[in-house]
Structure formats: structure tokens, C-alpha cells
Design a protein around this motif. Structure first.
Motif, PDB file in Angstrom:
ATOM      1  N   UNK A   1      -5.734  -9.468   8.524  1.00  0.00           N
ATOM      2  CA  UNK A   1      -4.549 -10.238   8.130  1.00  0.00           C
ATOM      3  C   UNK A   1      -4.655 -11.695   8.556  1.00  0.00           C
ATOM      4  N   UNK A   2      -4.968 -11.924   9.788  1.00  0.00           N
ATOM      5  CA  UNK A   2      -5.048 -13.305  10.283  1.00  0.00           C
ATOM      6  C   UNK A   2      -6.383 -13.963   9.939  1.00  0.00           C
TER       7      UNK A   2
ATOM      8  N   UNK B   1       4.829  -4.754   4.515  1.00  0.00           N
ATOM      9  CA  UNK B   1       5.337  -6.106   4.323  1.00  0.00           C
ATOM     10  C   UNK B   1       5.041  -6.666   2.934  1.00  0.00           C
ATOM     11  N   UNK B   2       4.505  -5.856   2.063  1.00  0.00           N
ATOM     12  CA  UNK B   2       4.116  -6.301   0.730  1.00  0.00           C
ATOM     13  C   UNK B   2       5.353  -6.641  -0.093  1.00  0.00           C
TER      14      UNK B   2
ATOM     15  N   UNK C   1       3.527  -5.166  -5.282  1.00  0.00           N
ATOM     16  CA  UNK C   1       3.341  -3.736  -5.006  1.00  0.00           C
ATOM     17  C   UNK C   1       2.298  -3.099  -5.935  1.00  0.00           C
ATOM     18  N   UNK C   2       2.142  -3.659  -7.120  1.00  0.00           N
ATOM     19  CA  UNK C   2       1.153  -3.111  -8.054  1.00  0.00           C
ATOM     20  C   UNK C   2      -0.281  -3.246  -7.523  1.00  0.00           C
ATOM     21  N   UNK C   3      -0.482  -4.110  -6.539  1.00  0.00           N
ATOM     22  CA  UNK C   3      -1.808  -4.284  -5.947  1.00  0.00           C
ATOM     23  C   UNK C   3      -2.254  -3.073  -5.137  1.00  0.00           C
TER      24      UNK C   3
ATOM     25  N   UNK D   1      -3.652  -1.907   4.774  1.00  0.00           N
ATOM     26  CA  UNK D   1      -3.459  -3.252   4.237  1.00  0.00           C
ATOM     27  C   UNK D   1      -3.783  -3.262   2.752  1.00  0.00           C
ATOM     28  N   UNK D   2      -3.326  -4.314   2.073  1.00  0.00           N
ATOM     29  CA  UNK D   2      -3.514  -4.455   0.628  1.00  0.00           C
ATOM     30  C   UNK D   2      -3.991  -5.875   0.339  1.00  0.00           C
TER      31      UNK D   2
END
Length: 102
Positions: free
Chosen positions: A47-48, A60-61, A66-68, A3-4
Motif C-alpha cells: 500500500x505505501x 477501503x476500496x 469495486x469492479x477491480x 489488497x486490490x
């Protein structure tokens, strides 16, 4: 895929994500949290849990976030791990409303 954490976390620093993380892969600074992709086990519980929708599955980004991926990677190397939920920043609820999520 891990995850991000993205910019919605800025100026909020809600840590519900930390409370549900089974492996302590989150790191914290004075403004927000970041995830260590190498430590993330892809459980996606965070996420939730995030009240400001700041966390995405990397698959799903959105392109404009995307830079994150690199920001999280860099920050996770230098910031302390956070293992327990802490109080959000004083204006977190205002920020949440500004994001249209309250």
C-alpha cells in the motif's frame, strides 16, 4: 481482507509493490500488475510502496473501484507471477504527473 490493484496502475506498471511483497502474489501484463487475493497474506506492505496510489485494502476500496476485485481475480489466474521489481513503463512518470502524484 486482501489488497486490490486499481486503474492508477495502468500505463505505469511501477513494481515497488512487488519488491516489498513477501509472498509473490502479484501478476503482470504489458500494462499493469494485479494481485492474487488467494495468495495475498494481508501484510499491506504494498500500500505505501505504490507511487501512484493504485493499491487499496479491499475494505477501503471506493465503490466506483469495486469492479477491480473481479478484474484482479481473473487476471491473476492467467498472467505470470512477478517476483522482482522491473522497470516501469517508459511514460510512467508522465502518467504519475497526470494523476497529480509527482
Amino acid at each position: 481482507m486482501p489488497v486490490v490493484v486499481t486503474d492508477n496502475c495502468r500505463r505505469c506498471r511501477f513494481t515497488e509493490c512487488v519488491a516489498v511483497c513477501p509472498v509473490a502474489c502479484f501478476h503482470v501484463d504489458d500494462d499493469m500488475v494485479f494481485v492474487d487475493a488467494a495468495a495475498c497474506i494481508d501484510c499491506r506492505a504494498c500500500l505505501s510502496a505504490c507511487p501512484v496510489l493504485a493499491i487499496y485494502d479491499e475494505d477501503d476500496l471506493p465503490d466506483d473501484k469495486r469492479h477491480w476485485i473481479a478484474i484482479n481475480e481473473d487476471k491473476a489466474k492467467t498472467l505470470p507471477v512477478i517476483r522482482f521489481k522491473i522497470d516501469p513503463l517508459p511514460d510512467a512518470e508522465i502518467r504519475r504527473r497526470d494523476l497529480g502524484l509527482a
